[in-house]
Motif scaffolding. Structure first.
Motif, PDB file in Angstrom:
ATOM      1  N   TYR A 102       1.035  -1.335   0.038  1.00 21.02           N
ATOM      2  CA  TYR A 102       0.371   0.159   0.120  1.00 21.02           C
ATOM      3  C   TYR A 102       0.971   1.654  -0.549  1.00 21.02           C
ATOM      4  O   TYR A 102       0.701   2.085  -0.868  1.00 21.02           O
ATOM      5  CB  TYR A 102      -0.720   0.148   1.576  1.00 21.02           C
ATOM      6  CG  TYR A 102      -2.352   1.304   1.105  1.00 21.02           C
ATOM      7  CD1 TYR A 102      -2.645   1.024   0.266  1.00 21.02           C
ATOM      8  CD2 TYR A 102      -1.426   2.258   2.579  1.00 21.02           C
ATOM      9  CE1 TYR A 102      -4.071   2.302   0.352  1.00 21.02           C
ATOM     10  CE2 TYR A 102      -2.604   3.152   2.340  1.00 21.02           C
ATOM     11  CZ  TYR A 102      -3.521   3.142   1.116  1.00 21.02           C
ATOM     12  OH  TYR A 102      -4.565   4.150   1.447  1.00 21.02           O
ATOM     13  N   GLY A 103       1.772   1.295   0.528  1.00 15.11           N
ATOM     14  CA  GLY A 103       2.654   2.348   0.600  1.00 15.11           C
ATOM     15  C   GLY A 103       4.221   2.482   1.433  1.00 15.11           C
ATOM     16  O   GLY A 103       5.085   1.051   0.945  1.00 15.11           O
ATOM     17  N   GLY A 104       5.137   3.039   1.705  1.00 17.02           N
ATOM     18  CA  GLY A 104       6.382   2.731   2.165  1.00 17.02           C
ATOM     19  C   GLY A 104       6.928   2.194   3.371  1.00 17.02           C
ATOM     20  O   GLY A 104       5.492   2.060   4.626  1.00 17.02           O
ATOM     21  N   TRP A 105       7.929   2.437   4.008  1.00 16.05           N
ATOM     22  CA  TRP A 105       7.849   1.366   5.638  1.00 16.05           C
ATOM     23  C   TRP A 105       9.241   1.606   5.413  1.00 16.05           C
ATOM     24  O   TRP A 105      10.408   2.048   4.952  1.00 16.05           O
ATOM     25  CB  TRP A 105       7.909   0.095   5.014  1.00 16.05           C
ATOM     26  CG  TRP A 105       9.206  -0.614   4.616  1.00 16.05           C
ATOM     27  CD1 TRP A 105       8.203  -0.388   2.785  1.00 16.05           C
ATOM     28  CD2 TRP A 105      10.117  -1.417   4.924  1.00 16.05           C
ATOM     29  NE1 TRP A 105      10.144  -1.789   2.486  1.00 16.05           N
ATOM     30  CE2 TRP A 105      10.821  -2.336   3.541  1.00 16.05           C
ATOM     31  CE3 TRP A 105      10.363  -2.234   5.559  1.00 16.05           C
ATOM     32  CZ2 TRP A 105      11.444  -2.865   2.798  1.00 16.05           C
ATOM     33  CZ3 TRP A 105      11.670  -2.652   6.268  1.00 16.05           C
ATOM     34  CH2 TRP A 105      12.058  -2.945   4.399  1.00 16.05           C
ATOM     35  N   VAL A 106       9.661   1.687   6.868  1.00 16.16           N
ATOM     36  CA  VAL A 106      11.143   2.063   7.679  1.00 16.16           C
ATOM     37  C   VAL A 106      11.405   0.771   7.983  1.00 16.16           C
ATOM     38  O   VAL A 106      11.243  -0.269   8.644  1.00 16.16           O
ATOM     39  CB  VAL A 106      10.921   2.381   8.511  1.00 16.16           C
ATOM     40  CG1 VAL A 106      10.647   4.451   8.011  1.00 16.16           C
ATOM     41  CG2 VAL A 106       9.397   3.022   9.594  1.00 16.16           C
ATOM     42  N   ASP A 107      13.023   0.493   7.423  1.00 18.13           N
ATOM     43  CA  ASP A 107      13.766  -0.082   7.874  1.00 18.13           C
ATOM     44  C   ASP A 107      14.391  -0.054   9.374  1.00 18.13           C
ATOM     45  O   ASP A 107      15.892   0.285   9.037  1.00 18.13           O
ATOM     46  CB  ASP A 107      14.246  -1.209   6.724  1.00 18.13           C
ATOM     47  CG  ASP A 107      15.346  -2.368   7.219  1.00 18.13           C
ATOM     48  OD1 ASP A 107      15.393  -2.360   8.590  1.00 18.13           O
ATOM     49  OD2 ASP A 107      15.930  -3.214   6.051  1.00 18.13           O
ATOM     50  N   THR A 108      14.005   0.010  10.242  1.00 11.86           N
ATOM     51  CA  THR A 108      14.329   0.180  11.622  1.00 11.86           C
ATOM     52  C   THR A 108      16.004  -0.602  12.253  1.00 11.86           C
ATOM     53  O   THR A 108      17.070  -0.222  12.465  1.00 11.86           O
ATOM     54  CB  THR A 108      13.908   0.434  12.504  1.00 11.86           C
ATOM     55  OG1 THR A 108      13.309  -1.135  12.762  1.00 11.86           O
ATOM     56  CG2 THR A 108      12.958   1.540  12.987  1.00 11.86           C
ATOM     57  N   ASP A 109      16.411  -2.118  11.276  1.00  9.76           N
ATOM     58  CA  ASP A 109      17.254  -2.851  11.583  1.00  9.76           C
ATOM     59  C   ASP A 109      18.317  -1.800  10.827  1.00  9.76           C
ATOM     60  O   ASP A 109      19.456  -1.537  10.906  1.00  9.76           O
ATOM     61  CB  ASP A 109      16.885  -3.738  11.201  1.00  9.76           C
ATOM     62  CG  ASP A 109      15.900  -4.924  11.878  1.00  9.76           C
ATOM     63  OD1 ASP A 109      15.839  -4.315  13.065  1.00  9.76           O
ATOM     64  OD2 ASP A 109      15.414  -5.835  11.714  1.00  9.76           O
TER      65      ASP A 109
END
Length: 343
Positions: A210-217
């Motif tokens: 649906y949309g973007g995301w953040v890879d916190t690792d």
């Protein structure tokens, strides 16, 4: 005396609140929505489909709503950003819908501009969709000899950005409002990444379509969902600054699903919270997009390489040179040195 048929019209059901289309002799047809503007768009689509001519039409035989519906149903699904066309059609239909194409003249365009009462850039985008729709219908043989839509002059790029102290003031105005904690999160992401509003509001903490995301690792911002096509408003991947990454990791540990959320639900609009915060901070000339200008301006002021700025923010070199280059410490430095040199 016999009553005249009222013609196609909208009626809101009292039991469900859903709008239906009533057309004498044809029976009721549900629009499937309680939203008035969506219902008006559905009515325009109904009129266009009902009255669409079988062969090429002249401008006085075809309504503007027919043109927009054809463009919206045939062309919009094939472009990378169909929502942009959908928003423009929703804005155009209330004014132009039942008018014949022949009514498109400089005078009526002026009346639309006055009635719409929006920023020149917004009007230009909406009329651009109308112009494209007319061209499409002519190319596909629906319409002959369409009129020309004269677009307003492209407005000058805004140079409004926030200083560090101004940003802190606005952030504090949002944070101290119990109902606007989500806006403070939005502001932090916008100021550190320069991402557009729609991108930020769709960000999640896991990959999705649906949309973007953040890879916190790994500390990477993915501005697009998996499988989403790139558009003219580029949405590149980018490393997340350490200050923002610390916030993101804390929000994720606390169980957040979306980067900007209220009680676990995605925030669809920040309009009300933004108005409250800007009023409290006494800023009447800033919009959410100002934060993108701010992030890019800060990067330039601190001497970031132009190529890296374009890559990080999804910016064209032409836009960077035209809008932001004067903020860079190297701006025209070689010319200044040459002019100050001893002969």
């Amino acid at each position: 005396m016999p009553q005249h048929a009222k013609g196609p019209r909208l009626y809101r059901r009292k039991d469900t609140g859903i709008y239906i289309i009533r057309d004498t002799g044809r029976g009721d047809q549900s629009t499937g929505t309680r939203d008035c503007r969506e219902a008006e768009t559905a009515l325009a689509r109904y009129l266009a489909e009902r009255d669409r001519p079988r062969g090429p039409a002249t401008p006085d035989q075809m309504t503007v709503s027919e043109v927009l519906v054809i463009y919206g149903t045939e062309r919009a699904p094939k472009v990378k950003d169909p929502q942009r066309i959908a928003y423009a059609i929703q804005a155009l239909v209330p004014f132009w819908g039942e008018l014949p194409v022949s009514a498109i003249r400089d005078a009526t365009v002026g009346h639309y501009t006055t009635a719409r009462n929006r920023a020149p850039g917004t009007i230009r985008k909406e009329l651009g969709v109308l112009k494209a729709a007319l061209r499409y219908c002519a190319d596909k043989g629906y319409l002959v000899n369409p009129p020309t839509v004269e677009l307003p002059e492209k407005p000058e790029a805004k140079d409004r950005w926030l200083t560090r102290s101004e940003f802190a003031r606005l952030l504090w105005a949002a944070w101290r409002n119990p109902k606007a904690k989500h806006l403070a999160r939005f502001m932090l992401v916008a100021a550190y990444t320069g991402s557009r509003k729609s991108v930020i509001l769709n960000l999640r903490f896991m990959p999705n379509t649906y949309g973007g995301w953040v890879d916190t690792d790994r500390g990477i911002l993915h501005r697009r969902g998996e499988g989403q096509a790139e558009t003219k408003k580029r949405t590149p991947k980018a490393p997340i600054p350490r200050q923002l990454l610390a916030h993101l990791r804390r929000w994720e540990r606390n169980g957040a699903r979306y980067v900007v959320e209220i009680e676990g639900n995605r925030v669809g609009s920040i309009k009300t919270a933004w108005k409250t915060a800007t009023d409290a901070a006494d800023f009447n000339d800033v919009t959410p997009h100002t934060l993108r200008h701010t992030a890019i301006t800060w990067a330039m002021q601190h001497g970031a390489k132009p190529a890296d700025v374009c890559s990080y923010f999804g910016l064209s070199l032409e836009t960077l040179q035209r809008v932001y280059w004067h903020h860079h410490p190297d701006f025209q430095e070689s010319v200044l040195r040459a002019m100050e040199a001893k002969l």
